[in-house]
Write a protein that holds these residues in place. Structure first.
Motif, PDB file in Angstrom:
ATOM      1  N   GLY A  88       0.864  -1.172   0.000  1.00 12.89           N
ATOM      2  CA  GLY A  88       0.000   0.000   0.000  1.00 12.89           C
ATOM      3  C   GLY A  88       0.895   1.214   0.000  1.00 12.89           C
ATOM      4  O   GLY A  88       2.118   1.106  -0.096  1.00 12.89           O
ATOM      5  N   CYS A  89       0.276   2.392   0.106  1.00 10.21           N
ATOM      6  CA  CYS A  89       1.060   3.631   0.087  1.00 10.21           C
ATOM      7  C   CYS A  89       2.156   3.609   1.143  1.00 10.21           C
ATOM      8  O   CYS A  89       3.283   4.044   0.911  1.00 10.21           O
ATOM      9  CB  CYS A  89       0.157   4.820   0.353  1.00 10.21           C
ATOM     10  SG  CYS A  89      -1.233   4.942  -0.769  1.00 10.21           S
ATOM     11  N   TYR A  90       1.804   3.094   2.324  1.00 14.05           N
ATOM     12  CA  TYR A  90       2.726   3.076   3.458  1.00 14.05           C
ATOM     13  C   TYR A  90       3.929   2.161   3.195  1.00 14.05           C
ATOM     14  O   TYR A  90       4.871   2.139   3.989  1.00 14.05           O
ATOM     15  CB  TYR A  90       1.989   2.627   4.727  1.00 14.05           C
ATOM     16  CG  TYR A  90       1.306   1.313   4.494  1.00 14.05           C
ATOM     17  CD1 TYR A  90       1.970   0.125   4.713  1.00 14.05           C
ATOM     18  CD2 TYR A  90       0.022   1.269   3.947  1.00 14.05           C
ATOM     19  CE1 TYR A  90       1.378  -1.077   4.410  1.00 14.05           C
ATOM     20  CE2 TYR A  90      -0.579   0.072   3.642  1.00 14.05           C
ATOM     21  CZ  TYR A  90       0.101  -1.098   3.873  1.00 14.05           C
ATOM     22  OH  TYR A  90      -0.473  -2.280   3.546  1.00 14.05           O
ATOM     23  N   THR A 103       3.209  -5.310  12.616  1.00 11.81           N
ATOM     24  CA  THR A 103       2.900  -5.221  11.190  1.00 11.81           C
ATOM     25  C   THR A 103       2.256  -3.866  10.945  1.00 11.81           C
ATOM     26  O   THR A 103       1.588  -3.310  11.821  1.00 11.81           O
ATOM     27  CB  THR A 103       1.919  -6.308  10.702  1.00 11.81           C
ATOM     28  OG1 THR A 103       0.591  -5.994  11.145  1.00 11.81           O
ATOM     29  CG2 THR A 103       2.317  -7.677  11.197  1.00 11.81           C
ATOM     30  N   MET A 104       2.469  -3.331   9.762  1.00  7.68           N
ATOM     31  CA  MET A 104       1.745  -2.147   9.322  1.00  7.68           C
ATOM     32  C   MET A 104       1.075  -2.512   8.007  1.00  7.68           C
ATOM     33  O   MET A 104       1.734  -2.898   7.045  1.00  7.68           O
ATOM     34  CB  MET A 104       2.690  -0.963   9.131  1.00  7.68           C
ATOM     35  CG  MET A 104       1.952   0.299   8.711  1.00  7.68           C
ATOM     36  SD  MET A 104       3.071   1.672   8.402  1.00  7.68           S
ATOM     37  CE  MET A 104       3.432   2.160  10.070  1.00  7.68           C
ATOM     38  N   GLN A 105      -0.248  -2.448   8.012  1.00 10.56           N
ATOM     39  CA  GLN A 105      -1.019  -2.873   6.839  1.00 10.56           C
ATOM     40  C   GLN A 105      -2.180  -1.912   6.603  1.00 10.56           C
ATOM     41  O   GLN A 105      -2.700  -1.317   7.543  1.00 10.56           O
ATOM     42  CB  GLN A 105      -1.599  -4.275   7.077  1.00 10.56           C
ATOM     43  CG  GLN A 105      -0.565  -5.337   7.431  1.00 10.56           C
ATOM     44  CD  GLN A 105      -1.219  -6.627   7.882  1.00 10.56           C
ATOM     45  OE1 GLN A 105      -1.299  -6.903   9.061  1.00 10.56           O
ATOM     46  NE2 GLN A 105      -1.712  -7.405   6.935  1.00 10.56           N
ATOM     47  N   GLY A 106      -2.596  -1.813   5.373  1.00  9.27           N
ATOM     48  CA  GLY A 106      -3.774  -1.024   5.070  1.00  9.27           C
ATOM     49  C   GLY A 106      -5.021  -1.892   5.157  1.00  9.27           C
ATOM     50  O   GLY A 106      -4.951  -3.087   5.449  1.00  9.27           O
ATOM     51  N   ASP A 107      -6.165  -1.289   4.883  1.00 11.07           N
ATOM     52  CA  ASP A 107      -7.404  -2.067   4.936  1.00 11.07           C
ATOM     53  C   ASP A 107      -7.481  -3.046   3.762  1.00 11.07           C
ATOM     54  O   ASP A 107      -7.964  -4.169   3.906  1.00 11.07           O
ATOM     55  CB  ASP A 107      -8.635  -1.170   4.978  1.00 11.07           C
ATOM     56  CG  ASP A 107      -8.586  -0.031   3.971  1.00 11.07           C
ATOM     57  OD1 ASP A 107      -7.627   0.761   4.025  1.00 11.07           O
ATOM     58  OD2 ASP A 107      -9.486   0.080   3.120  1.00 11.07           O
ATOM     59  N   GLY A 108      -6.966  -2.633   2.608  1.00 10.98           N
ATOM     60  CA  GLY A 108      -6.946  -3.561   1.477  1.00 10.98           C
ATOM     61  C   GLY A 108      -6.044  -4.737   1.783  1.00 10.98           C
ATOM     62  O   GLY A 108      -6.366  -5.885   1.501  1.00 10.98           O
ATOM     63  N   MET A 123      -3.556  -1.621  11.571  1.00 15.58           N
ATOM     64  CA  MET A 123      -4.259  -1.494  10.286  1.00 15.58           C
ATOM     65  C   MET A 123      -4.597  -0.028  10.051  1.00 15.58           C
ATOM     66  O   MET A 123      -5.290   0.598  10.850  1.00 15.58           O
ATOM     67  CB  MET A 123      -5.544  -2.323  10.285  1.00 15.58           C
ATOM     68  CG  MET A 123      -6.390  -2.091   9.047  1.00 15.58           C
ATOM     69  SD  MET A 123      -7.698  -3.298   8.854  1.00 15.58           S
ATOM     70  CE  MET A 123      -9.134  -2.252   8.817  1.00 15.58           C
ATOM     71  N   LEU A 124      -4.082   0.504   8.966  1.00 13.37           N
ATOM     72  CA  LEU A 124      -4.372   1.882   8.574  1.00 13.37           C
ATOM     73  C   LEU A 124      -5.598   1.820   7.668  1.00 13.37           C
ATOM     74  O   LEU A 124      -5.517   1.383   6.525  1.00 13.37           O
ATOM     75  CB  LEU A 124      -3.176   2.487   7.835  1.00 13.37           C
ATOM     76  CG  LEU A 124      -1.843   2.418   8.600  1.00 13.37           C
ATOM     77  CD1 LEU A 124      -0.694   2.902   7.722  1.00 13.37           C
ATOM     78  CD2 LEU A 124      -1.923   3.237   9.884  1.00 13.37           C
ATOM     79  N   PHE A 179      -8.525   1.492  -1.584  1.00 11.48           N
ATOM     80  CA  PHE A 179      -7.172   1.180  -2.020  1.00 11.48           C
ATOM     81  C   PHE A 179      -6.534   2.499  -2.435  1.00 11.48           C
ATOM     82  O   PHE A 179      -6.802   2.999  -3.535  1.00 11.48           O
ATOM     83  CB  PHE A 179      -7.189   0.220  -3.221  1.00 11.48           C
ATOM     84  CG  PHE A 179      -7.515  -1.201  -2.875  1.00 11.48           C
ATOM     85  CD1 PHE A 179      -6.582  -2.002  -2.236  1.00 11.48           C
ATOM     86  CD2 PHE A 179      -8.750  -1.751  -3.187  1.00 11.48           C
ATOM     87  CE1 PHE A 179      -6.874  -3.318  -1.934  1.00 11.48           C
ATOM     88  CE2 PHE A 179      -9.042  -3.067  -2.881  1.00 11.48           C
ATOM     89  CZ  PHE A 179      -8.106  -3.860  -2.252  1.00 11.48           C
ATOM     90  N   GLY A 180      -5.737   3.081  -1.551  1.00 15.00           N
ATOM     91  CA  GLY A 180      -5.149   4.378  -1.874  1.00 15.00           C
ATOM     92  C   GLY A 180      -4.073   4.269  -2.938  1.00 15.00           C
ATOM     93  O   GLY A 180      -4.024   5.045  -3.895  1.00 15.00           O
ATOM     94  N   ASP A 181      -3.223   3.248  -2.800  1.00 18.63           N
ATOM     95  CA  ASP A 181      -2.064   3.098  -3.673  1.00 18.63           C
ATOM     96  C   ASP A 181      -2.466   2.938  -5.129  1.00 18.63           C
ATOM     97  O   ASP A 181      -1.788   3.422  -6.035  1.00 18.63           O
ATOM     98  CB  ASP A 181      -1.273   1.865  -3.208  1.00 18.63           C
ATOM     99  CG  ASP A 181       0.175   1.910  -3.625  1.00 18.63           C
ATOM    100  OD1 ASP A 181       0.657   2.999  -3.968  1.00 18.63           O
ATOM    101  OD2 ASP A 181       0.832   0.855  -3.593  1.00 18.63           O
ATOM    102  N   THR A 182      -3.573   2.256  -5.362  1.00 18.07           N
ATOM    103  CA  THR A 182      -3.998   2.013  -6.746  1.00 18.07           C
ATOM    104  C   THR A 182      -5.033   3.026  -7.208  1.00 18.07           C
ATOM    105  O   THR A 182      -5.548   2.919  -8.315  1.00 18.07           O
ATOM    106  CB  THR A 182      -4.551   0.590  -6.909  1.00 18.07           C
ATOM    107  OG1 THR A 182      -5.509   0.349  -5.880  1.00 18.07           O
ATOM    108  CG2 THR A 182      -3.453  -0.451  -6.833  1.00 18.07           C
TER     109      THR A 182
END
Lengths: 359, 260
Positions: free
Chosen positions: B68-70, B107-112, B136-137, B142-145
């Protein structure tokens, strides 16, 4: 080390622990299950951890984590289960994390899966194919060494006969030589120093210490696999010098082929056998040399003809190559069928010698 | 400049009184982030790094970052990091923690990453009571995409793949990850914070601190879901991100501690 009567799975587990494996995770699937059970029984006593993972995907990723943190780690499965692991095997090949995958396969139909893989990127998977339990014990220890030497996943490709046959074996430590320094291991101590570490497929490094970046990193990984291909191909052969016919087979099938060919040799046939011990790197140069002068190169494998491609690529004369194997599975789907039988193999070879083209 | 030119006038008081200026950047940040204006994720990163520093566990911490973006934080976080496949971070973190129990593993993960691709991973890690901390951020897209629907997109929320707004009939209902994890016996600390207000930022930092303290005490699994702004993915002006978050995500995902 004393000699013990062990089932193949238990022998491999003992070999893995002797080789320093201290983390194992897997999901039950026959005939791999025995190895998972053996590891869950034996690994804690050796100071290690064995996790009955909730899926193959979780198992292989636990192993990726454990290996990135510096443990000698392994997982396994067969066929469909290995298919689920392919994404992570490819990732580990590209981010250079070493671990061992035991494919206690149901048959020989995983050849493409092991040697070509199903992940993305310019990677290959070192694959060892032992012919019996004794060799599987040796290959297990070699697998951990090669994985760490090259920082890459290694597959040991077994089968039901290796996993489930009870044999008398000695599991002794092996010395395969020195290994490179493991300065890449994540141990948590790099933080706050400006020199923290990372394991990353893109290899872009930290802002203060940029890494090579994906282009240079992936080229270097591809070069590494080229170097492995040039140095780690292993094979066995016999009677190829004057052979009119060379029979090529791998794994347990090769054990049967070896027996039959030796029999035919004793009967006066100019025949030899060739066995790739590493399926990748495929011992292509050796096969070319072994088949120079041969009128026939017969490929016996228990699938629809997968290694056949590699043999055709490398045989001295590809028009001499004939496939004499075939799909052969027991009704249960969990064991070899009628073709894994010395008389059946003998019939196929004799048919080819007397003019029969292919099965 | 020659030596003769240096003249220090000490005849009077300094024109500007000497004072301590707070370093505006945590020392664990190695560089600038590259995320969009108004993004909430750099705030969450900063809180995380500050907590690691305050707990004095910087040199025994290993992070696992998903996709993801992070993911770009790998380059600017001054902690050891494994960048893993989408969704798999809790499994990788499990392997790391089991062989290095002395380390703090997060862990650092997004919702996707966590709710779409890796829901099974986080649920089983929680059920096993793995002594790791998952963050979970959650920005609901899906911010990255570029702003597509994820498993946490709230009903009515417009995304690139739910142009008329998320409709339960067509897209199903959003998944409250923290609530799911909270229902599992292995979970020792579960909370949901937000970085859209000053109060939320302070509360989220306390949650992160408690999550790591829970891990270090060996009590079990800990998770902090952090609602973050994604004005770019939401197609709202950067300044309106916090207000949008309060009016949408926060309504579906109430803030607070679920398991303590």
């Amino acid at each position: 080390m004393t000699r013990e009567l062990l089932e193949g799975s238990a022998a491999i587990a003992a070999a893995a622990i002797t080789a320093g494996c201290r983390f194992f995770a897997g999901y039950p699937m026959s005939p791999f299950t025995g190895l998972l059970e053996s590891m869950s029984r034996e690994l804690p006593a050796a100071g290690g951890v064995c996790v009955n993972a909730e899926s193959e995907i979780e198992g292989v990723n636990m192993v990726l984590g454990a290996a990135a943190a510096g443990a000698r780690a392994a997982t396994g499965s067969c066929g469909q289960g290995i298919a689920l692991m392919q994404e992570t095997i490819a990732e580990a090949a590209l981010n250079q994390t070493p671990f061992v995958v035991f494919n206690m396969a149901r048959n020989q139909q995983d050849y493409f899966q092991c040697t070509r893989g199903g992940g993305w990127g310019d990677y290959r998977t070192i694959t060892l194919a032992p012919k019996d339990v004794t060799e599987a014990v040796a290959h297990t220890q070699l697998s951990f060494h090669l994985a760490e030497l090259y920082r890459a996943p290694v597959i040991l490709y077994g089968d039901p006969l290796i996993a489930q046959t009870r044999v008398s074996v000695t599991v002794a430590p092996q010395d395969h030589g020195p290994l490179p320094e493991r300065d890449w291991v994540l141990d948590g101590t790099g933080g706050g120093t400006g020199r923290s570490r990372q394991v990353w497929t893109w290899a872009m490094g930290k802002a203060t210490d940029p890494g090579p970046g994906p282009d240079r990193h992936w080229r270097a990984v591809a070069d590494k696999f080229d170097a492995i291909a040039a140095t780690e191909a292993r094979f066995e052969q016999a009677h190829v010098e004057d052979a009119e016919t060379v029979v090529v087979a791998f794994g347990t099938a090769a054990l049967f082929v070896e027996y039959v060919v030796e029999q035919l040799r004793a009967e006066g046939h100019r025949i030899g056998w060739f066995r790739p011990v590493t399926l990748w790197p495929f011992p292509g140069d050796a096969l070319a040399a072994a088949t120079t002068g041969a009128r026939r190169v017969l490929v016996f494998e228990l699938n629809a003809g997968q290694m056949l491609d590699d043999v055709r690529i490398h045989a001295a004369d590809r028009s001499a190559v004939r496939f004499i194997g075939g799909v052969s599975i027991a009704e249960s789907g969990l064991a070899y069928g009628d073709l894994m039988d010395a008389p059946a193999i003998r019939d196929r070879i004799l048919a080819a010698l007397t003019g029969g083209a292919s099965a | 400049m020659t030596r003769e030119q240096i003249v220090i006038d000490t005849s009077g008081p300094p024109s500007v009184p000497a004072r301590k200026v707070a370093d505006p950047r945590p020392s664990l940040l190695l560089g600038e982030h590259s995320l969009c204006p108004g993004c909430g994720e750099p705030v969450a990163l900063r809180l995380l790094l500050e907590v690691l520093q305050e707990l004095d566990i910087v040199q025994r911490t290993i992070g696992v970052v998903g996709h993801g973006c992070y993911g770009s934080f790998v380059r600017i976080m001054d902690v050891d990091v494994l960048q893993c496949l989408h969704g798999r971070a809790p499994s990788c973190a499990t392997g790391i923690k089991r062989v290095r129990p002395e380390c703090a593993v997060f862990t650092m993960q997004g919702d996707g990453d966590m709710a779409n691709e890796g829901l099974q991973e986080v649920l089983h890690a929680a059920a096993r009571g793995e002594k790791i901390t998952c963050v979970m951020l959650n920005n609901g897209v899906f911010g990255d995409t570029g702003g597509q629907l994820t498993a946490t997109t709230v009903l009515g929320q417009r995304t690139k793949t739910s142009l008329a707004g998320r409709d339960a009939e067509a897209h199903g209902y959003p998944i409250p990850v923290a609530d799911l994890v909270a229902g599992l016996q292995g979970s020792a600390y579960v909370a949901r914070g937000a970085v859209s207000t000053a109060g939320g930022v302070a509360q989220t930092k306390r949650m992160l601190r408690r999550a790591f303290e829970t891990q270090l005490s060996g009590a079990g699994f800990s998770l902090v879901e952090i609602l973050t702004m994604c004005p770019t993915g939401w197609f709202v002006p950067a300044g309106e991100g916090p207000g949008y978050l309060g009016g949408s995500l926060e309504q579906s995902y109430p803030l607070g501690e679920l398991v303590t």
